[in-house]
Every structure is written in C-alpha cells, then in structure tokens.
Write an enzyme that holds these catalytic residues in place. Structure first.
Site, PDB file in Angstrom:
ATOM      1  N   GLU A 106       0.836  -1.208   0.000  1.00  0.00           N
ATOM      2  CA  GLU A 106       0.000   0.000   0.000  1.00  0.00           C
ATOM      3  C   GLU A 106       0.872   1.260   0.000  1.00  0.00           C
ATOM      4  O   GLU A 106       2.021   1.231   0.455  1.00  0.00           O
ATOM      5  CB  GLU A 106      -0.874   0.031   1.262  1.00  0.00           C
ATOM      6  N   ASP A 107       0.322   2.344  -0.479  1.00  0.00           N
ATOM      7  CA  ASP A 107       1.010   3.625  -0.358  1.00  0.00           C
ATOM      8  C   ASP A 107       0.807   4.227   1.025  1.00  0.00           C
ATOM      9  O   ASP A 107       1.717   4.827   1.595  1.00  0.00           O
ATOM     10  CB  ASP A 107       0.552   4.605  -1.448  1.00  0.00           C
ATOM     11  N   ASP A 110      -4.584   4.733   6.526  1.00  0.00           N
ATOM     12  CA  ASP A 110      -5.269   5.864   7.145  1.00  0.00           C
ATOM     13  C   ASP A 110      -6.144   5.301   8.281  1.00  0.00           C
ATOM     14  O   ASP A 110      -5.658   5.093   9.390  1.00  0.00           O
ATOM     15  CB  ASP A 110      -6.083   6.542   6.030  1.00  0.00           C
ATOM     16  N   PHE A 159      -2.379  16.502   4.486  1.00  0.00           N
ATOM     17  CA  PHE A 159      -2.876  16.114   3.156  1.00  0.00           C
ATOM     18  C   PHE A 159      -1.670  15.914   2.244  1.00  0.00           C
ATOM     19  O   PHE A 159      -1.085  16.868   1.751  1.00  0.00           O
ATOM     20  CB  PHE A 159      -3.792  17.206   2.599  1.00  0.00           C
ATOM     21  N   ARG A 172       0.232  12.074  -8.749  1.00  0.00           N
ATOM     22  CA  ARG A 172       0.727  10.721  -8.448  1.00  0.00           C
ATOM     23  C   ARG A 172       2.166  10.526  -8.916  1.00  0.00           C
ATOM     24  O   ARG A 172       2.898   9.719  -8.358  1.00  0.00           O
ATOM     25  CB  ARG A 172      -0.156   9.657  -9.121  1.00  0.00           C
TER      26      ARG A 172
END
Ligand code: PRP
Length: 188
Positions: A106-107, A110, A159, A172
């Site tokens: 995963e990047d 959260d 963010f 991206r």
C-alpha cells in the site's frame, strides 16, 4: 530534492526522493531476509492505484523471486464500523492461493479499514500467509486496530500527495511525498 524542483501546489516536501530510496532499500532487504526460507511463492499484491509507484521501486530491490498481482478496492458509506465496508472493484483471480505468501503493498494506511479487511479476506480465501507493507502510515487516523508488518514512515495527519498518492487523480507522478497547499483543495 531541491526547492526549485518542487511542484507549485506543494507546500513542502515531507518525504524526499532520497529518503524514499533509503526506505525501499531497507524494506526490500528485510523482506529478502524474512522470506528467504519461506515455502511457497512470494506475491506482491498492489492495491490500485496508489501503490504502483512504491511497488515498482520495491520489487526491483527485492532479490528473491517475486510475482506481482493487483486488486482495486474502495471504502464506501459513512459511519462505517469495525473493518468498514469495502467494495472490491478488481479481485484477485488465482487458483494457487494456498501456495502464495501474499505481501499486500500500500502507499498509505489511514483508518486501517482497507488492510484490515483485505488481510482477513485473503486468509479466508486460503492464502498460505498474508502480510502487509506500506510506505506511509498515519497512526493518528486509525479507526480500526491494525498494525502493518513493514512501514516506511509514520507521518502526521497532513494532506499528502506524490509518489502514487493523488488529489483528484493529480500529483501521483511526483518523485517525493509532499504536503498539498491548503488553497488547492479548499478552492474546490
Ligand atoms: C487509499 C490508499 C489505501 C486506502 C487507505 O486509497 O491507497 O488503499 O486509501 O485508507 P484506509 O486505511 O482508511 O482504508 P484510495 O481510496 O485513495 O484510492 P487510490 O489508491 O486509487 O488513490
């Protein structure tokens, strides 16, 4: 990464390209060590779309034989609980799951709902083993109890975009992780 190369929508760089390179080298070495005597295949499972940049770099640094695969999922509905409600848009189509040591890539983590759901889903479907690897972790955002096996960097609740992470499908391809200027997402 010099300031000059920074995207104009980025407030500041949180994880530089050089730091990401060090992180991927370190995680790949640990994966090599941890899986060198494992029975079965090592399969990196990228969760689209955010993981693709990290996974591409990580797989090049792993010296063990690896296969790659992908799933695409999304959370849906407000006020979800426990593992949340996850919709599978692209499923894993393999008949050899019992031979696969799945390492989900995963990047970012959260709430933790995506990886919590996916690890359970893959175990129920008979994977030989399931572990998880994330470039970024936002522990302060966790809604379910979930700890990843490999974590590149724990970050504050900012963010962030770049290196696979987007805002409205932009940014991206940035080679670093940066904090997006507030005015960019508040004007919409
Ligand atoms: C992001 C990220 C994880 C998920 C993590 O994906 O890539 O898959 O959210 O969130 P959670 O821990 O709260 O479940 P996103 O839905 O933004 O899709 P994308 O990867 O296609 O950008």
């Amino acid at each position: 990464m010099s300031e000059i190369m920074m995207h104009t929508d980025v407030e500041r760089i949180l994880v530089s390209a050089e730091e990401i390179d060090r992180i991927t080298t370190k995680i790949a070495a640990k994966i090599d060590e941890d899986y060198k005597n494992a029975d079965g295949k090592l399969v990196l499972l990228g969760i689209l779309k955010g993981s693709v940049v990290f996974m591409g770099d990580l797989m090049k640094k792993i010296t063990l034989p690896v296969e790659i695969d992908f799933m695409k999922v999304s959370s849906y509905g407000a006020g979800t609980t426990t593992t949340g409600r996850i919709k599978i848009h692209l499923d894993l189509c393999r008949s050899d799951l019992s031979e696969c040591n799945i390492l989900i890539v995963e990047d970012i983590i959260d709430s933790g709902k995506t990886l919590s759901y996916l690890t359970e889903y893959l175990r129920i479907n008979g994977a030989r083993s399931v572990k998880t690897c994330t470039l970024l972790d936002k522990p302060s955002r966790r809604e379910v109890d979930f700890v990843s096996d490999y974590v590149g960097a724990s970050i504050p609740d900012e963010f962030v975009v770049g290196y696979g992470l987007d805002y409205a499908e932009k940014y991206r391809a940035l080679p670093y992780v940066g904090i997006l200027k507030r005015e960019v997402y508040e004007k919409n």
